[in-house]
Design a protein around this motif. Structure first.
Motif, mmCIF file in Angstrom:
data_model
loop_
_atom_site.group_PDB
_atom_site.id
_atom_site.type_symbol
_atom_site.label_atom_id
_atom_site.label_comp_id
_atom_site.label_asym_id
_atom_site.label_seq_id
_atom_site.Cartn_x
_atom_site.Cartn_y
_atom_site.Cartn_z
ATOM 1 N N ALA A 177 3.814 13.054 3.161
ATOM 2 C CA ALA A 177 3.948 13.785 1.894
ATOM 3 C C ALA A 177 5.414 13.903 1.470
ATOM 4 O O ALA A 177 5.734 13.778 0.284
ATOM 5 C CB ALA A 177 3.301 15.154 2.007
ATOM 6 N N ALA A 178 6.310 14.144 2.425
ATOM 7 C CA ALA A 178 7.734 14.276 2.089
ATOM 8 C C ALA A 178 8.292 12.967 1.534
ATOM 9 O O ALA A 178 9.083 12.978 0.584
ATOM 10 C CB ALA A 178 8.531 14.707 3.321
ATOM 11 N N LEU A 179 7.873 11.840 2.087
ATOM 12 C CA LEU A 179 8.325 10.551 1.585
ATOM 13 C C LEU A 179 7.797 10.309 0.173
ATOM 14 O O LEU A 179 8.547 9.904 -0.713
ATOM 15 C CB LEU A 179 7.874 9.411 2.507
ATOM 16 C CG LEU A 179 8.204 8.000 2.012
ATOM 17 C CD1 LEU A 179 9.708 7.799 1.898
ATOM 18 C CD2 LEU A 179 7.576 6.956 2.921
ATOM 19 N N ILE A 180 6.530 10.598 -0.042
ATOM 20 C CA ILE A 180 5.933 10.422 -1.373
ATOM 21 C C ILE A 180 6.676 11.287 -2.392
ATOM 22 O O ILE A 180 7.021 10.829 -3.486
ATOM 23 C CB ILE A 180 4.432 10.775 -1.369
ATOM 24 C CG1 ILE A 180 3.654 9.804 -0.478
ATOM 25 C CG2 ILE A 180 3.862 10.820 -2.770
ATOM 26 C CD1 ILE A 180 3.545 8.403 -1.005
ATOM 27 N N ALA A 181 6.972 12.537 -2.047
ATOM 28 C CA ALA A 181 7.682 13.433 -2.962
ATOM 29 C C ALA A 181 9.078 12.914 -3.267
ATOM 30 O O ALA A 181 9.525 12.938 -4.424
ATOM 31 C CB ALA A 181 7.746 14.844 -2.365
ATOM 32 N N HIS A 182 9.776 12.448 -2.241
ATOM 33 C CA HIS A 182 11.130 11.914 -2.439
ATOM 34 C C HIS A 182 11.107 10.693 -3.364
ATOM 35 O O HIS A 182 11.875 10.622 -4.321
ATOM 36 C CB HIS A 182 11.759 11.534 -1.094
ATOM 37 C CG HIS A 182 13.001 10.710 -1.233
ATOM 38 N ND1 HIS A 182 14.185 11.233 -1.704
ATOM 39 C CD2 HIS A 182 13.229 9.395 -1.011
ATOM 40 C CE1 HIS A 182 15.098 10.270 -1.740
ATOM 41 N NE2 HIS A 182 14.540 9.145 -1.329
ATOM 42 N N VAL A 183 10.233 9.748 -3.065
ATOM 43 C CA VAL A 183 10.165 8.533 -3.874
ATOM 44 C C VAL A 183 9.753 8.880 -5.305
ATOM 45 O O VAL A 183 10.341 8.365 -6.264
ATOM 46 C CB VAL A 183 9.218 7.488 -3.249
ATOM 47 C CG1 VAL A 183 9.068 6.280 -4.152
ATOM 48 C CG2 VAL A 183 9.743 7.058 -1.873
ATOM 49 N N ALA A 184 8.790 9.770 -5.469
ATOM 50 C CA ALA A 184 8.345 10.164 -6.817
ATOM 51 C C ALA A 184 9.486 10.776 -7.619
ATOM 52 O O ALA A 184 9.674 10.456 -8.803
ATOM 53 C CB ALA A 184 7.168 11.139 -6.722
ATOM 54 N N ASP B 109 0.841 -1.190 0.000
ATOM 55 C CA ASP B 109 0.000 0.000 0.000
ATOM 56 C C ASP B 109 0.879 1.244 0.000
ATOM 57 O O ASP B 109 1.418 1.633 1.024
ATOM 58 C CB ASP B 109 -0.922 -0.015 1.219
ATOM 59 C CG ASP B 109 -1.900 1.153 1.216
ATOM 60 O OD1 ASP B 109 -1.784 2.034 0.336
ATOM 61 O OD2 ASP B 109 -2.762 1.190 2.091
ATOM 62 N N TRP B 110 1.038 1.846 -1.182
ATOM 63 C CA TRP B 110 1.819 3.073 -1.313
ATOM 64 C C TRP B 110 0.915 4.273 -1.487
ATOM 65 O O TRP B 110 1.324 5.289 -2.042
ATOM 66 C CB TRP B 110 2.765 2.965 -2.503
ATOM 67 C CG TRP B 110 3.840 1.954 -2.318
ATOM 68 C CD1 TRP B 110 4.643 1.806 -1.223
ATOM 69 C CD2 TRP B 110 4.235 0.949 -3.233
ATOM 70 N NE1 TRP B 110 5.519 0.772 -1.413
ATOM 71 C CE2 TRP B 110 5.284 0.230 -2.646
ATOM 72 C CE3 TRP B 110 3.816 0.581 -4.501
ATOM 73 C CZ2 TRP B 110 5.922 -0.833 -3.278
ATOM 74 C CZ3 TRP B 110 4.444 -0.470 -5.127
ATOM 75 C CH2 TRP B 110 5.483 -1.171 -4.514
ATOM 76 N N SER B 111 -0.318 4.182 -1.039
ATOM 77 C CA SER B 111 -1.242 5.293 -1.203
ATOM 78 C C SER B 111 -0.772 6.489 -0.380
ATOM 79 O O SER B 111 -0.096 6.342 0.636
ATOM 80 C CB SER B 111 -2.653 4.886 -0.757
ATOM 81 O OG SER B 111 -2.659 4.586 0.629
ATOM 82 N N GLU B 112 -1.147 7.666 -0.837
ATOM 83 C CA GLU B 112 -0.768 8.884 -0.129
ATOM 84 C C GLU B 112 -1.405 8.948 1.249
ATOM 85 O O GLU B 112 -0.910 9.626 2.132
ATOM 86 C CB GLU B 112 -1.127 10.110 -0.970
ATOM 87 C CG GLU B 112 -0.275 10.223 -2.218
ATOM 88 C CD GLU B 112 -0.557 11.469 -3.029
ATOM 89 O OE1 GLU B 112 -1.217 12.394 -2.526
ATOM 90 O OE2 GLU B 112 -0.099 11.523 -4.185
ATOM 91 N N GLU B 113 -2.500 8.212 1.427
ATOM 92 C CA GLU B 113 -3.172 8.191 2.726
ATOM 93 C C GLU B 113 -2.330 7.506 3.793
ATOM 94 O O GLU B 113 -2.522 7.730 4.977
ATOM 95 C CB GLU B 113 -4.514 7.458 2.602
ATOM 96 C CG GLU B 113 -5.452 8.086 1.596
ATOM 97 C CD GLU B 113 -6.493 7.093 1.097
ATOM 98 O OE1 GLU B 113 -6.606 5.989 1.659
ATOM 99 O OE2 GLU B 113 -7.191 7.429 0.139
ATOM 100 N N LYS B 114 -1.400 6.656 3.400
ATOM 101 C CA LYS B 114 -0.618 5.860 4.344
ATOM 102 C C LYS B 114 0.828 6.337 4.490
ATOM 103 O O LYS B 114 1.577 5.764 5.256
ATOM 104 C CB LYS B 114 -0.600 4.395 3.898
ATOM 105 C CG LYS B 114 -1.948 3.762 3.808
ATOM 106 C CD LYS B 114 -2.305 3.126 5.112
ATOM 107 C CE LYS B 114 -3.651 2.432 4.963
ATOM 108 N NZ LYS B 114 -3.867 1.435 5.946
ATOM 109 N N SER B 115 1.249 7.325 3.713
ATOM 110 C CA SER B 115 2.646 7.765 3.744
ATOM 111 C C SER B 115 2.728 9.278 3.880
ATOM 112 O O SER B 115 1.855 9.998 3.408
ATOM 113 C CB SER B 115 3.363 7.334 2.457
ATOM 114 O OG SER B 115 3.311 5.945 2.318
#
Length: 177
Positions: A147-154, A139-145
């Motif tokens: 925002a900074a992690l999502i931006a870095h991984v993206a 589950d890599w949904s934005e609801e579970k991570s």
């Protein structure tokens, strides 16, 4: 069937980290001895050849993943690391060096590239969509991570899948340890 696999002359297996990139190590300073690296992320352990984490540690997608430890290794730095690894392995080194010698790095790079593609597809799903995709889905949904992690991984995923980055990694795969 397994009898036949045993005859292939594969190197001995030991417990390794499948996620041995520089950001997953801390340097332990010791008063009377040289500092040592300590693996701190133990959730991706498996039985395999020690040549796998050696390859993963020097791969561009690993050395540039963590912003706190990001480094682009030159060919000479990669060779120096391989030489140090072989020296540290001592008499056991030859049985752990895959043939062709860059095979573990190629395998990790292919794993990294496919993980990036998978992340791009699944990260946009909601938690509900991820749960519906598979009971065991990551589950890599934005609801579970965060925002900074999502931006870095993206950012990293986008960079790693660019043709220029793929060409860079392919060039390093030609370096023979």
């Amino acid at each position: 069937m397994f009898r036949h696999v045993e005859r292939l002359g594969r190197p001995p297996r030991t417990l390794i980290s499948f996620d041995a990139h520089p950001g997953n190590f801390l340097i332990e300073e010791r008063a009377d001895e040289a500092p040592r690296a300590v693996l701190v992320d133990l959730d991706k352990m498996l039985l395999s050849s020690p040549s796998r984490p050696r390859a993963r540690t020097t791969l561009y997608t690993s050395t540039t993943w963590d912003p706190n430890t990001s480094a682009v290794l030159s060919g000479e730095e990669m060779l120096a690391f391989y030489r140090a690894w072989i020296a540290a392995m001592g008499d056991d080194a030859e049985q752990h060096v895959a043939v062709p010698r860059n095979q573990p790095a190629t395998v990790f790079w292919l794993w990294s590239a496919t993980w990036c593609a998978k992340w791009q597809v699944l990260s946009g799903e909601t938690a509900k969509e991820a749960a519906e995709t598979s009971a065991n889905a990551e589950d890599w949904s934005e609801e579970k991570s965060a925002a900074a992690l999502i931006a870095h991984v993206a950012e990293r995923v986008t960079h790693y899948l660019q043709p220029e980055t793929i060409a860079r990694v392919r060039a390093t795969l030609a370096i023979k340890p």
